[in-house]
Enzyme design. Sequence first.
Site, short mmCIF file in Angstrom:
data_model
loop_
_atom_site.label_atom_id
_atom_site.label_comp_id
_atom_site.label_asym_id
_atom_site.label_seq_id
_atom_site.Cartn_x
_atom_site.Cartn_y
_atom_site.Cartn_z
N LYS A 1 24.56 -86.91 122.69
CA LYS A 1 25.09 -86.33 121.44
C LYS A 1 25.63 -84.91 121.72
O LYS A 1 26.66 -84.53 121.18
CB LYS A 1 24.01 -86.29 120.34
CG LYS A 1 23.59 -87.64 119.80
CD LYS A 1 24.71 -88.41 119.11
CE LYS A 1 25.16 -87.79 117.79
NZ LYS A 1 26.10 -88.67 117.06
N LYS B 1 12.80 -97.30 113.80
CA LYS B 1 12.58 -95.86 113.58
C LYS B 1 11.24 -95.66 112.88
O LYS B 1 10.77 -96.54 112.16
CB LYS B 1 13.72 -95.27 112.74
CG LYS B 1 15.10 -95.50 113.35
CD LYS B 1 15.39 -94.55 114.50
CE LYS B 1 16.60 -94.93 115.34
NZ LYS B 1 17.84 -95.12 114.68
N THR C 1 23.30 -84.14 115.52
CA THR C 1 21.86 -84.08 115.27
C THR C 1 21.25 -82.76 115.75
O THR C 1 21.78 -82.13 116.67
CB THR C 1 21.17 -85.25 116.03
OG1 THR C 1 19.77 -85.04 116.07
CG2 THR C 1 21.66 -85.35 117.47
N ASP C 2 20.12 -82.39 115.14
CA ASP C 2 19.40 -81.19 115.58
C ASP C 2 18.82 -81.36 116.99
O ASP C 2 18.46 -80.37 117.64
CB ASP C 2 18.28 -80.82 114.59
CG ASP C 2 17.26 -81.93 114.33
OD1 ASP C 2 17.37 -83.01 114.94
OD2 ASP C 2 16.36 -81.71 113.50
N GLU C 3 18.75 -82.61 117.46
CA GLU C 3 18.09 -82.85 118.75
C GLU C 3 18.88 -82.26 119.92
O GLU C 3 18.34 -82.13 121.02
CB GLU C 3 17.84 -84.36 118.96
CG GLU C 3 16.97 -84.92 117.86
CD GLU C 3 16.40 -86.30 118.13
OE1 GLU C 3 16.23 -86.65 119.31
OE2 GLU C 3 16.13 -87.01 117.15
N ALA D 1 21.17 -85.64 124.93
CA ALA D 1 22.19 -85.15 125.87
C ALA D 1 23.54 -85.80 125.59
O ALA D 1 24.59 -85.15 125.65
CB ALA D 1 21.74 -85.44 127.30
N TYR E 1 19.39 -89.52 124.81
CA TYR E 1 20.09 -89.60 123.52
C TYR E 1 20.64 -88.24 123.13
O TYR E 1 21.83 -88.09 122.82
CB TYR E 1 19.13 -90.11 122.43
CG TYR E 1 19.60 -89.81 121.01
CD1 TYR E 1 20.74 -90.44 120.49
CD2 TYR E 1 18.92 -88.89 120.20
CE1 TYR E 1 21.19 -90.16 119.20
CE2 TYR E 1 19.37 -88.61 118.92
CZ TYR E 1 20.50 -89.25 118.42
OH TYR E 1 20.95 -88.95 117.16
#
Length: 327
Positions: free
Chosen positions: A152, A187, A124-126, A150, A148
């Site tokens: 990933k 979501k 993910t971009d996060e 962190a 989350y």
Amino acid sequence: MRILVTGGAGFIGSTYVRALLSRAYGPAAHTVTVLDKLTYAGNRDNLPTGHRRLTFVRGDICDARLLAELLPGHEAAVHFAAESHVDRSIDGAADFVRTNVLGTQTLLEAAVDARVQRVVHVSTDEVYGSITTGSWTEEAPLLPNSPYAASKAGSDLIARAYRRTHGLDVSLTRCSNNYGPHQHPEKVIPRFVTNLLEGEPVPVYGDGRHRREWLHVEDHCRAVHLVLERGRAGEVYHIGGGDELSNLELTERLLDLCGADPSMIRHVPDRKGHDLRYALDDRKIRDELGYAPRHTLADGLARTVAWYRDNPEWWKAVRHRAPATGR
Ligand code: NAD
């Protein structure tokens, strides 16, 4: 190809599996094994159970013994399984670290042992944190802010290490926010749409100025498959190209599509550590693999709202089954 898909009963994984089985990416008749723990987020109704090229296995990616039995004979693995909801990771992060970090390591270890030829790890971009202006390239530092993100980022580093250390043929994808049918109503888009369909207000975090890039789930899955087929081992590919909107702009579009007015908006206290903006530079996958999104946000959102309107039995069952989060 015989492909193992982890998390294939979730939103994105099931979209990918349905596309593979319906030969959306070409004539090849791939055989698919879905491995999914069926947490609150997994739903067998997302899959065409009974399809002759689909095998469903209920199990945990942290279960090394199960993976050692299951992986041999698969040419490829596409790894979607994760704890995926930021708000839940704020309430309690242990499951996120267990599934996203330990689960990824357990899967990749088993893939090495079983000599799986090709792996795609879906991220993910996060993992990059928040960016005020401009966009991240694949070389940007990982600066995750939520538990989350962190977890990933940790899984991405595990994937990198398995490439470097064990020579595993693994590529990584990092995508922006997805929307589309079959997304869990926790979501934001399905949450707001199903609230409005039930005549309830929609909770907007803070002043709603947070900005996200929205990509249709089918565009994400097509890009993941491109990476599976032609991506280079050890490389990271951004999957972007969606439209960027503030949460308030997104809310206004959803109100409009559901025939509701702004009086349905309720501003609620902001999410802790809420990232202001994510933005991906996706030139690499466009130039190398010829990726381009096919869905426009206007059309994709309209069709997504129509899907939720037409499938109340799907989301009512899911919505009233899942344990609630803070918002
Ligand atoms: P989801 O929560 O809808 O689905 C996750 C699936 O994984 C569920 O079916 C769940 O049962 C399964 N699962 C959870 N823990 C498991 C475990 N220990 N073992 C086996 N299965 C397990 O998530 P999603 O939105 O479909 O996201 C899929 C992947 O894409 C995730 O890795 C996520 O980080 C990534 N991603 C999501 C988005 C997005 O906008 N939703 C954007 C970019 C990347």
